[in-house]
Structure formats: C-alpha cells, structure tokens
Design a protein around this motif. Structure first.
Motif, PDB file in Angstrom:
ATOM      1  N   ASN A 128       0.807  -1.225   0.000  1.00 26.83           N
ATOM      2  CA  ASN A 128       0.000   0.000   0.000  1.00 26.83           C
ATOM      3  C   ASN A 128       0.840   1.275   0.000  1.00 26.83           C
ATOM      4  O   ASN A 128       0.516   2.257   0.672  1.00 26.83           O
ATOM      5  CB  ASN A 128      -0.956   0.009   1.204  1.00 26.83           C
ATOM      6  CG  ASN A 128      -1.948  -1.132   1.167  1.00 26.83           C
ATOM      7  OD1 ASN A 128      -2.514  -1.436   0.119  1.00 26.83           O
ATOM      8  ND2 ASN A 128      -2.138  -1.787   2.300  1.00 26.83           N
ATOM      9  N   LEU A 129       1.922   1.253  -0.766  1.00 30.34           N
ATOM     10  CA  LEU A 129       2.771   2.431  -0.887  1.00 30.34           C
ATOM     11  C   LEU A 129       2.810   2.957  -2.328  1.00 30.34           C
ATOM     12  O   LEU A 129       3.618   3.825  -2.645  1.00 30.34           O
ATOM     13  CB  LEU A 129       4.202   2.122  -0.421  1.00 30.34           C
ATOM     14  CG  LEU A 129       4.416   1.895   1.075  1.00 30.34           C
ATOM     15  CD1 LEU A 129       5.873   1.522   1.353  1.00 30.34           C
ATOM     16  CD2 LEU A 129       4.025   3.130   1.884  1.00 30.34           C
ATOM     17  N   SER A 141       6.275   7.700   7.759  1.00 30.38           N
ATOM     18  CA  SER A 141       6.055   7.243   9.133  1.00 30.38           C
ATOM     19  C   SER A 141       6.881   5.992   9.399  1.00 30.38           C
ATOM     20  O   SER A 141       7.403   5.355   8.462  1.00 30.38           O
ATOM     21  CB  SER A 141       4.574   6.938   9.352  1.00 30.38           C
ATOM     22  OG  SER A 141       4.194   5.782   8.593  1.00 30.38           O
ATOM     23  N   GLY A 142       6.969   5.603  10.666  1.00 28.21           N
ATOM     24  CA  GLY A 142       7.725   4.400  11.014  1.00 28.21           C
ATOM     25  C   GLY A 142       7.184   3.157  10.348  1.00 28.21           C
ATOM     26  O   GLY A 142       7.947   2.306   9.870  1.00 28.21           O
ATOM     27  N   GLY A 143       5.861   3.031  10.298  1.00 28.24           N
ATOM     28  CA  GLY A 143       5.260   1.869   9.662  1.00 28.24           C
ATOM     29  C   GLY A 143       5.514   1.822   8.166  1.00 28.24           C
ATOM     30  O   GLY A 143       5.774   0.755   7.601  1.00 28.24           O
ATOM     31  N   GLN A 173      -1.570  -2.390  14.326  1.00 22.26           N
ATOM     32  CA  GLN A 173      -2.039  -2.511  12.952  1.00 22.26           C
ATOM     33  C   GLN A 173      -0.886  -2.776  11.991  1.00 22.26           C
ATOM     34  O   GLN A 173      -0.987  -3.622  11.090  1.00 22.26           O
ATOM     35  CB  GLN A 173      -2.785  -1.234  12.537  1.00 22.26           C
ATOM     36  CG  GLN A 173      -3.393  -1.318  11.147  1.00 22.26           C
ATOM     37  CD  GLN A 173      -4.183  -0.068  10.801  1.00 22.26           C
ATOM     38  OE1 GLN A 173      -4.285   0.867  11.591  1.00 22.26           O
ATOM     39  NE2 GLN A 173      -4.753  -0.053   9.601  1.00 22.26           N
ATOM     40  N   THR A 174       0.228  -2.065  12.188  1.00 22.93           N
ATOM     41  CA  THR A 174       1.389  -2.272  11.323  1.00 22.93           C
ATOM     42  C   THR A 174       2.007  -3.640  11.577  1.00 22.93           C
ATOM     43  O   THR A 174       2.471  -4.297  10.633  1.00 22.93           O
ATOM     44  CB  THR A 174       2.436  -1.164  11.548  1.00 22.93           C
ATOM     45  OG1 THR A 174       1.813   0.109  11.363  1.00 22.93           O
ATOM     46  CG2 THR A 174       3.589  -1.296  10.569  1.00 22.93           C
ATOM     47  N   ARG A 175       2.023  -4.085  12.829  1.00 23.08           N
ATOM     48  CA  ARG A 175       2.525  -5.427  13.131  1.00 23.08           C
ATOM     49  C   ARG A 175       1.726  -6.480  12.370  1.00 23.08           C
ATOM     50  O   ARG A 175       2.295  -7.403  11.789  1.00 23.08           O
ATOM     51  CB  ARG A 175       2.452  -5.717  14.638  1.00 23.08           C
ATOM     52  CG  ARG A 175       3.440  -4.946  15.490  1.00 23.08           C
ATOM     53  CD  ARG A 175       3.318  -5.347  16.932  1.00 23.08           C
ATOM     54  NE  ARG A 175       3.832  -6.686  17.157  1.00 23.08           N
ATOM     55  CZ  ARG A 175       3.496  -7.461  18.198  1.00 23.08           C
ATOM     56  NH1 ARG A 175       2.618  -7.042  19.084  1.00 23.08           N
ATOM     57  NH2 ARG A 175       4.018  -8.653  18.324  1.00 23.08           N
ATOM     58  N   GLN A 176       0.407  -6.328  12.360  1.00 23.32           N
ATOM     59  CA  GLN A 176      -0.447  -7.270  11.631  1.00 23.32           C
ATOM     60  C   GLN A 176      -0.126  -7.244  10.140  1.00 23.32           C
ATOM     61  O   GLN A 176      -0.120  -8.284   9.477  1.00 23.32           O
ATOM     62  CB  GLN A 176      -1.917  -6.930  11.870  1.00 23.32           C
ATOM     63  CG  GLN A 176      -2.412  -7.198  13.279  1.00 23.32           C
ATOM     64  CD  GLN A 176      -2.573  -8.675  13.578  1.00 23.32           C
ATOM     65  OE1 GLN A 176      -2.678  -9.491  12.664  1.00 23.32           O
ATOM     66  NE2 GLN A 176      -2.590  -9.030  14.849  1.00 23.32           N
ATOM     67  N   ALA A 177       0.152  -6.058   9.601  1.00 26.97           N
ATOM     68  CA  ALA A 177       0.496  -5.943   8.180  1.00 26.97           C
ATOM     69  C   ALA A 177       1.802  -6.664   7.871  1.00 26.97           C
ATOM     70  O   ALA A 177       1.931  -7.326   6.826  1.00 26.97           O
ATOM     71  CB  ALA A 177       0.589  -4.466   7.791  1.00 26.97           C
ATOM     72  N   ILE A 178       2.770  -6.565   8.779  1.00 28.15           N
ATOM     73  CA  ILE A 178       4.051  -7.250   8.585  1.00 28.15           C
ATOM     74  C   ILE A 178       3.854  -8.758   8.656  1.00 28.15           C
ATOM     75  O   ILE A 178       4.420  -9.515   7.852  1.00 28.15           O
ATOM     76  CB  ILE A 178       5.073  -6.786   9.638  1.00 28.15           C
ATOM     77  CG1 ILE A 178       5.386  -5.289   9.472  1.00 28.15           C
ATOM     78  CG2 ILE A 178       6.352  -7.615   9.557  1.00 28.15           C
ATOM     79  CD1 ILE A 178       6.011  -4.910   8.158  1.00 28.15           C
ATOM     80  N   TRP A 179       3.022  -9.218   9.596  1.00 30.61           N
ATOM     81  CA  TRP A 179       2.740 -10.654   9.689  1.00 30.61           C
ATOM     82  C   TRP A 179       2.085 -11.154   8.394  1.00 30.61           C
ATOM     83  O   TRP A 179       2.399 -12.251   7.914  1.00 30.61           O
ATOM     84  CB  TRP A 179       1.798 -10.937  10.854  1.00 30.61           C
ATOM     85  CG  TRP A 179       2.385 -10.684  12.214  1.00 30.61           C
ATOM     86  CD1 TRP A 179       3.649 -10.243  12.508  1.00 30.61           C
ATOM     87  CD2 TRP A 179       1.711 -10.831  13.467  1.00 30.61           C
ATOM     88  NE1 TRP A 179       3.810 -10.108  13.865  1.00 30.61           N
ATOM     89  CE2 TRP A 179       2.644 -10.466  14.475  1.00 30.61           C
ATOM     90  CE3 TRP A 179       0.440 -11.221  13.846  1.00 30.61           C
ATOM     91  CZ2 TRP A 179       2.320 -10.488  15.837  1.00 30.61           C
ATOM     92  CZ3 TRP A 179       0.112 -11.250  15.197  1.00 30.61           C
ATOM     93  CH2 TRP A 179       1.041 -10.893  16.176  1.00 30.61           C
ATOM     94  N   LYS A 180       1.172 -10.369   7.850  1.00 38.17           N
ATOM     95  CA  LYS A 180       0.501 -10.754   6.598  1.00 38.17           C
ATOM     96  C   LYS A 180       1.504 -10.877   5.465  1.00 38.17           C
ATOM     97  O   LYS A 180       1.442 -11.825   4.659  1.00 38.17           O
ATOM     98  CB  LYS A 180      -0.572  -9.720   6.259  1.00 38.17           C
ATOM     99  CG  LYS A 180      -1.423 -10.074   5.052  1.00 38.17           C
ATOM    100  CD  LYS A 180      -2.508  -9.038   4.826  1.00 38.17           C
ATOM    101  CE  LYS A 180      -3.352  -9.390   3.601  1.00 38.17           C
ATOM    102  NZ  LYS A 180      -4.429  -8.374   3.384  1.00 38.17           N
ATOM    103  N   LEU A 181       2.450  -9.945   5.399  1.00 36.15           N
ATOM    104  CA  LEU A 181       3.503 -10.020   4.386  1.00 36.15           C
ATOM    105  C   LEU A 181       4.326 -11.290   4.555  1.00 36.15           C
ATOM    106  O   LEU A 181       4.662 -11.972   3.590  1.00 36.15           O
ATOM    107  CB  LEU A 181       4.417  -8.798   4.492  1.00 36.15           C
ATOM    108  CG  LEU A 181       4.014  -7.532   3.753  1.00 36.15           C
ATOM    109  CD1 LEU A 181       5.000  -6.427   4.078  1.00 36.15           C
ATOM    110  CD2 LEU A 181       3.950  -7.774   2.253  1.00 36.15           C
ATOM    111  N   ALA A 182       4.678 -11.581   5.792  1.00 38.79           N
ATOM    112  CA  ALA A 182       5.488 -12.772   6.064  1.00 38.79           C
ATOM    113  C   ALA A 182       4.784 -14.035   5.583  1.00 38.79           C
ATOM    114  O   ALA A 182       5.393 -14.902   4.948  1.00 38.79           O
ATOM    115  CB  ALA A 182       5.789 -12.863   7.555  1.00 38.79           C
TER     116      ALA A 182
END
Length: 249
Positions: A128-129, A141-143, A173-182
């Motif tokens: 989403n970038l 931002s950090g996320g 929310q960002t942690r969940q996004a990183i997990w989804k990527l993984a």
C-alpha cells in the motif's frame, strides 16, 4: 523436510576492555526449507549475533554454518545473492524516494531493469505504498519505512528472508500488516527466519521456535509442543519455565 540452514556448535566471543564476552555459546540447530522459524528471547540473548553470523555479516569464533549447502565463512559470495535481510535498524536512504530506494537495491543485486520495474510496482502495491512511490522516505512514518524496508529486502527474489526484530516499536495494525507479508512470502515458497522478543509474534506466526537466553539454546520445537511439554499457556510462560526469568526488553 530438508534443512536449508545448518548451524553446528556455533559460538561467538567478543573482547571488550580486556574482558571476553560470550554472545553465542555452542548453539546447534537446523532450519528447514519452506518453514517460518523464529529465535525468541530478551535483548542480549544472542539472537541478533546468531543472525549476523548466518547472514555472513560477522564470522563465528567457533562452529560452522551452512546456508543452502554453502559454507557461511568461506562461501559468503554464494550466500548473499540468495538471502534477504530486514534489519533491526532500517537502512533506507531518506533523501531518495521509495522507488529510488528499491531501484538502488535492485541494481546492487543486478536485477534486470524490466524485471525490477515490474517487481517495484508489484511490491509497492502489495504494501500500500503505490501512492507514495515518488515521495522522499525521510518523511515516511515508522510503519511506512518498515514496509518499504521489507520489500527492499526481497526485490532480488531471495530464497531465504531474515527478519531481525521486524516489528519492534510498531503499532498493532502495522505489526499485523508485517505478519501478513510474512505469510504471503512463505506461501510463495520462501523460508523465513525471525528473531523477536515478542512471544505472541512467534506463537501466531512460526512453525518452530528456538528459545534462547544468555547465548544458549534452551529449547527448540513447535509453539504448541513447547507449551505442552512445559505445561504452559503461552510462550512467555515457556521462557519463564525454562530460565526462571521473565522476558526483559
């Protein structure tokens, strides 16, 4: 399953002000091809040092590491093209745009231009970038920086991805996004190796977990088996059971 990483009797000793500090102490384990593997433990447990040795950034004091059959100490040039590293401290260039950061990484790995352009568009959309592709990353931002760092690590399509404390300091929310990527990368056949001091992260995400403390490997199994054999409700309880200590950040 076949091991894609073999660690045998690994040790690392640092010298500081005349003292010898053992960061990793006679650690052995395998990481299997296609799994999500995690090393858990508090800061100072030896996770990041083990990561640095597996990714050929520092040399062991003793022991051996093989990555995809290559010796980490003597064949580092064969290993680096097939691994991606998401570092604990982000290594983006703030005066470059998101696209330029990705192009830089792609060029370092000699990714063909057309292939690189396609991957950049795909990965920017994945995290989403896509609407921020031509913004300087210093204003992210950090996320956003963390998501860009992740796709920077995979622009050359590595076989193995190392994630060193990938969600430290991020919002839920960002942690969940990183997990989804993984999970997505793993579903594509990539092997993922995490280090984390977040027990819930390892519990929800990983196939097997290595518990480390004070440089030693305390236990290695699936999250469920670790909890079952120690009669624990959570991986944090497992750590307390094995070490008599609580996780210290």
């Amino acid at each position: 399953m076949e091991p894609i990483i073999e660690v045998r009797n690994l040790s690392k000793v640092f010298k500081s002000r005349g003292r010898r500090i053992t960061a990793v102490d006679d650690v052995s384990f395998d990481v299997f091809n296609g799994e999500i593997f995690s090393m858990i433990g508090p800061n100072g447990a030896g996770k990041s040092t083990t990561f640095a040795m597996m990714t050929t950034l520092i040399k062991p004091t003793g022991g051996k590491i093989k990555v995809a059959g290559f010796d980490a100490e003597n064949e580092d040039d064969r290993i680096r093209p097939i691994i991606g590293i998401v570092p604990q401290k982000l290594s983006l260039y703030p005066d470059l745009t998101a696209r330029e950061n990705l192009e830089l990484m792609g060029n370092l790995y000699d990714v063909p231009k057309k292939v690189m352009e396609e991957r950049i568009e795909y990965y920017l959309k994945l995290v989403n970038l896509e609407n921020h592709a031509d913004r300087f990353t210093g204003g992210f931002s950090g996320g956003m920086k963390q998501r860009l760092s992740v796709i920077s690590a995979v622009i050359h399509d590595p076989q193995i991805i190392f994630w060193d404390e990938p969600t430290t300091g991020l919002d839920p929310q960002t942690r969940q996004a990183i997990w989804k990527l993984a999970r997505k990368f793993n579903s594509e056949g990539k092997t993922l190796i995490f280090s984390t001091h977040y027990m819930d992260e390892a519990d929800k995400l990983c196939d097997r977990v290595a518990v480390m403390n004070a440089g030693k490997l305390m236990a290695l199994d699936t999250p469920e088996n670790l909890k079952k054999t120690t009669n624990s409700a959570t991986l944090e309880d497992v750590f307390i059971h094995l070490t008599g200590e609580e996780i210290r950040d």
